[in-house]
Design a protein around this motif. Structure first.
Motif, mmCIF file in Angstrom:
data_model
loop_
_atom_site.group_PDB
_atom_site.id
_atom_site.type_symbol
_atom_site.label_atom_id
_atom_site.label_comp_id
_atom_site.label_asym_id
_atom_site.label_seq_id
_atom_site.Cartn_x
_atom_site.Cartn_y
_atom_site.Cartn_z
ATOM 1 N N ILE A 1 4.053 16.235 -3.686
ATOM 2 C CA ILE A 1 4.180 14.764 -3.722
ATOM 3 C C ILE A 1 4.477 14.484 -2.039
ATOM 4 N N THR A 2 4.595 15.543 -1.369
ATOM 5 C CA THR A 2 5.035 15.242 0.048
ATOM 6 C C THR A 2 3.760 14.796 0.806
ATOM 7 N N SER A 3 2.796 15.377 0.442
ATOM 8 C CA SER A 3 1.364 15.030 1.055
ATOM 9 C C SER A 3 0.646 13.711 0.246
ATOM 10 N N GLU A 4 0.942 13.441 -0.765
ATOM 11 C CA GLU A 4 0.620 11.946 -1.565
ATOM 12 C C GLU A 4 1.209 11.021 -0.614
ATOM 13 N N VAL A 5 2.584 11.472 -0.054
ATOM 14 C CA VAL A 5 3.551 10.267 0.617
ATOM 15 C C VAL A 5 2.678 10.321 2.036
ATOM 16 N N ALA A 6 2.331 11.215 2.754
ATOM 17 C CA ALA A 6 1.684 11.234 3.736
ATOM 18 C C ALA A 6 0.381 10.313 3.993
ATOM 19 N N LEU A 7 -0.279 10.490 2.901
ATOM 20 C CA LEU A 7 -1.593 9.620 2.799
ATOM 21 C C LEU A 7 -1.364 8.136 2.488
ATOM 22 N N ARG A 8 -0.248 7.922 1.839
ATOM 23 C CA ARG A 8 0.289 6.525 1.566
ATOM 24 C C ARG A 8 0.634 5.766 2.924
ATOM 25 N N LEU A 9 1.351 6.815 3.674
ATOM 26 C CA LEU A 9 1.913 6.177 5.084
ATOM 27 C C LEU A 9 0.780 5.838 5.868
ATOM 28 N N LEU A 10 -0.330 6.892 5.855
ATOM 29 C CA LEU A 10 -1.590 6.475 6.588
ATOM 30 C C LEU A 10 -2.330 5.453 6.316
ATOM 31 N N ARG A 11 -2.164 5.075 4.953
ATOM 32 C CA ARG A 11 -2.944 3.877 4.434
ATOM 33 C C ARG A 11 -2.127 2.533 4.723
ATOM 34 N N ILE A 12 -0.713 2.776 4.858
ATOM 35 C CA ILE A 12 -0.236 1.615 5.239
ATOM 36 C C ILE A 12 -0.179 1.453 6.911
ATOM 37 N N LEU A 13 -0.312 2.262 7.806
ATOM 38 C CA LEU A 13 -0.466 2.581 9.125
ATOM 39 C C LEU A 13 -1.841 2.137 9.456
ATOM 40 N N SER A 14 -2.791 2.223 8.758
ATOM 41 C CA SER A 14 -4.183 1.472 8.811
ATOM 42 C C SER A 14 -4.564 0.118 8.575
ATOM 43 N N ARG A 15 -3.430 -0.293 7.810
ATOM 44 C CA ARG A 15 -3.413 -1.650 7.369
ATOM 45 C C ARG A 15 -4.344 -1.896 6.117
ATOM 46 N N GLU A 16 -4.649 -0.782 5.621
ATOM 47 C CA GLU A 16 -5.478 -0.971 4.415
ATOM 48 C C GLU A 16 -4.479 -1.226 2.982
ATOM 49 N N ASP A 17 -3.227 -0.381 3.256
ATOM 50 C CA ASP A 17 -2.245 -0.818 2.156
ATOM 51 C C ASP A 17 -1.502 -1.913 2.669
ATOM 52 N N LYS A 18 -1.100 -2.956 2.020
ATOM 53 C CA LYS A 18 -0.793 -3.998 2.335
ATOM 54 C C LYS A 18 0.860 -4.195 1.966
ATOM 55 N N SER A 19 1.452 -2.839 1.936
ATOM 56 C CA SER A 19 2.793 -2.887 1.794
ATOM 57 C C SER A 19 3.690 -3.315 2.871
ATOM 58 N N ALA A 20 3.339 -3.268 4.188
ATOM 59 C CA ALA A 20 3.671 -3.909 5.294
ATOM 60 C C ALA A 20 2.831 -4.949 6.057
ATOM 61 N N SER A 21 3.216 -6.039 6.292
ATOM 62 C CA SER A 21 2.479 -6.913 7.013
ATOM 63 C C SER A 21 1.608 -6.278 8.326
ATOM 64 N N LYS A 22 0.427 -7.123 8.700
ATOM 65 C CA LYS A 22 -0.258 -6.525 9.757
ATOM 66 C C LYS A 22 0.540 -6.758 11.086
ATOM 67 N N LYS A 23 1.493 -7.732 11.091
ATOM 68 C CA LYS A 23 2.118 -8.124 12.299
ATOM 69 C C LYS A 23 3.091 -7.188 12.516
ATOM 70 N N HIS A 24 3.978 -6.433 11.534
ATOM 71 C CA HIS A 24 4.885 -5.285 11.427
ATOM 72 C C HIS A 24 4.198 -4.165 12.017
ATOM 73 N N ILE A 25 2.992 -3.710 11.514
ATOM 74 C CA ILE A 25 2.253 -2.523 11.941
ATOM 75 C C ILE A 25 1.790 -2.557 13.371
ATOM 76 N N ASP A 26 1.463 -3.794 13.736
ATOM 77 C CA ASP A 26 0.795 -4.120 15.130
ATOM 78 C C ASP A 26 2.148 -4.035 16.032
#
Length: 280
Positions: free
Chosen positions: A73-98
């Motif tokens: 599961i830890t590698s799945e979490v890593a991939l999810r985090l990378l999707r968030i940081l890429s802004r493809e996953d919208k769990s966090a706003s673009k403004k927040h990631i920027d």
């Protein structure tokens, strides 16, 4: 929860990074041992501009996942985090990631122990060690080789010497070059947030311990509903672990904040049901 096999997960990782060349870069680092054993680790750099000549003015964050093969599961979490940081996953706003990427740069290892992960996928669901039977979280040169009364070589074999393992040397060398301010080693098996030390029932000096404890207690309140175990690994987990990455990062490389996060554990799982114990 459906977990991807390692090959599919790494293909998805490669494709994700390729879609974001200005903010993400991927390096495959190889190393081998004298007996021919080889390892390759992918490391992803995430920044507002990965072409920047220097990250000296940024907070440098080093995150490691997949150190133990059975903790899928830890590698799945890593991939999810990378999707968030890429802004493809919208769990966090673009403004927040920027805002985050204007201040910080990440080095993320989504799957340290690729060889051990493949052993698990071939049916040895309780295997945590690397492809030749070494626990890479016992192979670091800090209190290395000390064995407790309940030492089990099928779980904790530390290798023939500190840094005998290619995986450990690769991570050490990344840290030496990157000089992180923050290290997090992400595991599963319980729900806990640990600071140093793993090899003794002690915490760092007062100011450092207070700073790290405040951060962990804040995370516990925000993300664990206060239910995560918080403290030093050696004091809170119920056993001492010698030769760990987090102790080395803090004690030897002087990373100011070094942590081990345990993100999932099924306390009701049968001891022999490692898949359920470590993965949802």
């Amino acid at each position: 929860y459906r977990l991807a096999c390692s090959a599919a997960l790494l293909r998805e990782l490669d494709a994700l990074v390729a879609r974001h060349p200005s903010t993400m870069s991927l390096e495959g680092i190889q190393a081998d041992a004298s007996d021919g054993y080889k390892a390759e680790i992918r490391v992803v750099t995430v920044a507002d501009s990965v072409q920047a000549s220097s990250f000296d003015d940024r907070v440098r964050i080093f995150l490691n996942f997949g150190q133990h093969g059975r903790e899928l599961i830890t590698s799945e979490v890593a991939l999810r985090l990378l999707r968030i940081l890429s802004r493809e996953d919208k769990s966090a706003s673009k403004k927040h990631i920027d805002r985050i990427l204007s201040r910080a740069v990440f080095k993320i290892v989504p799957m340290e122990n690729v060889n051990g992960r493949q052993t698990v996928e071939n049916g040895s669901l309780c295997e945590r060690r690397n492809g030749r039977g070494v626990d890479t979280n016992r192979n670091w040169k800090v209190n290395w080789g000390v064995k407790e009364k309940d030492y089990d070589p099928t779980e904790e074999f530390p290798g023939t010497a500190p840094f005998s393992e290619p995986e450990t040397r690769i991570l050490r060398d990344i840290a030496l070059r990157f000089k992180p301010h923050l290290w997090v080693n992400v595991h599963s098996g319980m729900q806990a947030l640990f600071m140093p030390y793993d090899h003794k029932n002690a915490t760092p000096g007062y100011q450092a311990a207070a700073r790290m404890s405040f951060l962990l207690q804040t995370l516990n309140a925000l993300h664990c509903n206060g239910n995560c175990t918080v403290g030093s690994g050696g004091g809170a987990v119920g056993y001492f672990a010698h030769g760990t990455a987090t102790d080395y990062m803090y004690d030897v490389l002087k990373v100011p904040s070094a942590f081990t996060f345990e993100i999932y554990g099924d306390v009701h799982a049968n001891r022999d049901d490692c898949f359920r114990m470590f993965n949802p």
